[in-house]
Design a protein around this motif. Structure first.
Motif, short mmCIF file in Angstrom:
data_model
loop_
_atom_site.label_atom_id
_atom_site.label_comp_id
_atom_site.label_asym_id
_atom_site.label_seq_id
_atom_site.Cartn_x
_atom_site.Cartn_y
_atom_site.Cartn_z
N ALA A 61 0.82 -1.22 0.00
CA ALA A 61 0.00 0.00 0.00
C ALA A 61 0.85 1.27 0.00
N ASP A 62 2.13 1.14 0.42
CA ASP A 62 3.01 2.31 0.45
C ASP A 62 3.58 2.64 -0.92
N ILE A 63 3.51 1.70 -1.85
CA ILE A 63 4.02 1.93 -3.21
C ILE A 63 2.85 2.50 -4.02
N LEU A 64 2.68 3.80 -3.94
CA LEU A 64 1.52 4.46 -4.55
C LEU A 64 1.56 4.37 -6.08
N PRO A 65 0.45 4.09 -6.72
CA PRO A 65 0.41 4.01 -8.19
C PRO A 65 0.91 5.30 -8.83
N GLY A 66 1.77 5.17 -9.84
CA GLY A 66 2.29 6.32 -10.56
C GLY A 66 3.38 7.09 -9.83
N SER A 67 3.75 6.64 -8.64
CA SER A 67 4.77 7.34 -7.84
C SER A 67 6.18 6.96 -8.28
N THR A 68 7.15 7.70 -7.77
CA THR A 68 8.56 7.38 -8.05
C THR A 68 8.90 5.99 -7.56
N MET A 69 8.41 5.63 -6.38
CA MET A 69 8.72 4.29 -5.86
C MET A 69 8.08 3.20 -6.72
N ALA A 70 6.91 3.48 -7.29
CA ALA A 70 6.28 2.50 -8.18
C ALA A 70 7.10 2.32 -9.45
N LYS A 71 7.64 3.42 -9.98
CA LYS A 71 8.48 3.34 -11.18
C LYS A 71 9.76 2.57 -10.90
N ILE A 72 10.34 2.78 -9.72
CA ILE A 72 11.55 2.04 -9.34
C ILE A 72 11.24 0.55 -9.22
N LYS A 73 10.12 0.24 -8.61
CA LYS A 73 9.74 -1.16 -8.44
C LYS A 73 9.51 -1.82 -9.79
N GLU A 74 8.87 -1.11 -10.70
CA GLU A 74 8.63 -1.67 -12.04
C GLU A 74 9.95 -1.87 -12.79
N ARG A 75 10.87 -0.95 -12.62
CA ARG A 75 12.18 -1.06 -13.26
C ARG A 75 13.00 -2.21 -12.70
N GLY A 76 12.87 -2.46 -11.40
CA GLY A 76 13.57 -3.57 -10.77
C GLY A 76 14.92 -3.22 -10.19
N LYS A 77 15.25 -1.95 -10.12
CA LYS A 77 16.51 -1.53 -9.51
C LYS A 77 16.41 -0.08 -9.09
N LEU A 78 17.17 0.28 -8.06
CA LEU A 78 17.29 1.65 -7.58
C LEU A 78 18.56 2.24 -8.16
N ILE A 79 18.46 3.39 -8.82
CA ILE A 79 19.64 4.04 -9.41
C ILE A 79 20.12 5.11 -8.44
N VAL A 80 21.38 4.98 -8.01
CA VAL A 80 21.90 5.78 -6.91
C VAL A 80 23.12 6.59 -7.35
#
Length: 317
Positions: A61-80
């Motif tokens: 529920a914390d991974i809001l649709p259309g959010s930055t965290m949702a995009k990261i989750k869909e991508r499968g990696k965090l770019i740092v």
């Protein structure tokens, strides 16, 4: 997290790709960070195995649709955005380039676990002057790079945190048992870096101390080891890096000035900022933050573990 890989911290998953671009720099360093493997890496790796196995993962529920965290989750990696040459903060192992360890590096991997359930991280090494651009153009999702929070920078990017406080600290020869911090430097001969804040900060704190300055950090460390001064005052993170790579010196006490580091984020992304700050609160409350500090920066410091800085405690955060 239920993954039970005993070498999780020693070998970053194959998804971690190190993108070599631009110069490498941490804002608190004078560019003299010592390259090479961290001598305490093996011990630190073992001490953090359980931290990684039990790392907190965000609720769906914390991974809001259309959010930055949702995009990261869909991508499968965090770019740092993260350095590769900062011992105890984010140090690449030259014998295993996929392995990057340190306080910043470990927190970045733990944030990836919080979003993805796995420490899948891609690193883009920034230069100090390019961090804002990397966030503004979306090259990176976050910056962990001893990124000092300022009101001026906060007009261009957002900051979660602060997650770490640094500042001027004291180093002495490893066999010195008399000096425990800035309060013990009255009447002492104190080494400082030329044109650093220590030039004025030491006399303000200890007017009876005598000051001798050196142009570079290696020169200052050599002078300390040779007994040409009783102590060396410099930025805490740089001194900790020096002590990690040179057993002849140690850091004593906590910083006596304050410089607050934040996690750089894209500007005006309130959802992501709240999400990252909520994660910071969780890892501070469950002891993860302290365990990461003790295994990295704390391994080179002769003092107790500090409290994590209060979220939103400085202007610009």
């Amino acid at each position: 997290m239920r993954t039970s890989t005993s070498h999780l911290r020693r070998i970053v998953p194959a998804a971690l790709a190190v993108t070599a671009m631009l110069g490498l720099a941490a804002c608190s360093s004078d560019g003299s960070a010592v390259p090479g493997s961290d001598p305490s890496a093996s011990k630190a790796a073992a001490s953090l195995d359980e931290v990684y196995k039990n790392a907190v993962v965000a609720d769906a529920a914390d991974i809001l649709p259309g959010s930055t965290m949702a995009k990261i989750k869909e991508r499968g990696k965090l770019i740092v955005g993260e350095a590769l040459d900062a011992p105890l903060l984010s140090q690449q192992d030259p014998s295993n380039p996929d392995n990057v360890e340190g306080f910043d590096a470990d927190l970045a991997k733990l944030l990836a676990i919080y979003i993805l359930g796995k420490p899948s991280v891609e690193i883009v090494p920034p230069a100090s002057e390019t961090r804002e651009a990397l966030l503004q153009n979306g090259t990176v999702d976050v910056v962990f790079n001893t990124y000092t929070i300022t009101e001026e920078r906060a007009t261009q990017v957002s900051f979660a945190g602060p997650y770490l406080e640094s500042g001027l600290a004291v180093a002495v020869k490893s066999d010195n048992t008399d000096i425990k911090g800035i309060d013990d430097l009255g009447g002492k001969k104190v080494i400082v870096g030329a044109n650093t804040p220590a030039v004025t900060a030491v006399p303000e704190k200890q007017p009876s101390a005598s000051i001798v300055s050196f142009a570079t950090d290696p020169q200052a460390v050599s002078a300390l080891k040779q007994g040409r001064g009783d102590a060396y005052v410099q930025d805490f993170t740089l001194l900790a890096s020096d002590a990690a790579s040179d057993s002849g010196i140690k850091v004593v006490g906590q910083p006596f000035t304050t410089e607050a580091y934040g996690i750089g984020l894209g500007h005006d992304d309130a959802e992501f900022k709240t999400f990252v700050n909520d994660w910071l609160v969780k890892i501070e409350k469950d002891g993860t933050w302290a365990k990461v500090w003790e295994a990295t920066l704390g391994s080179a410091v002769e003092s107790s573990t500090p409290d994590a800085p209060k979220i939103g405690s400085v202007p610009g955060s």
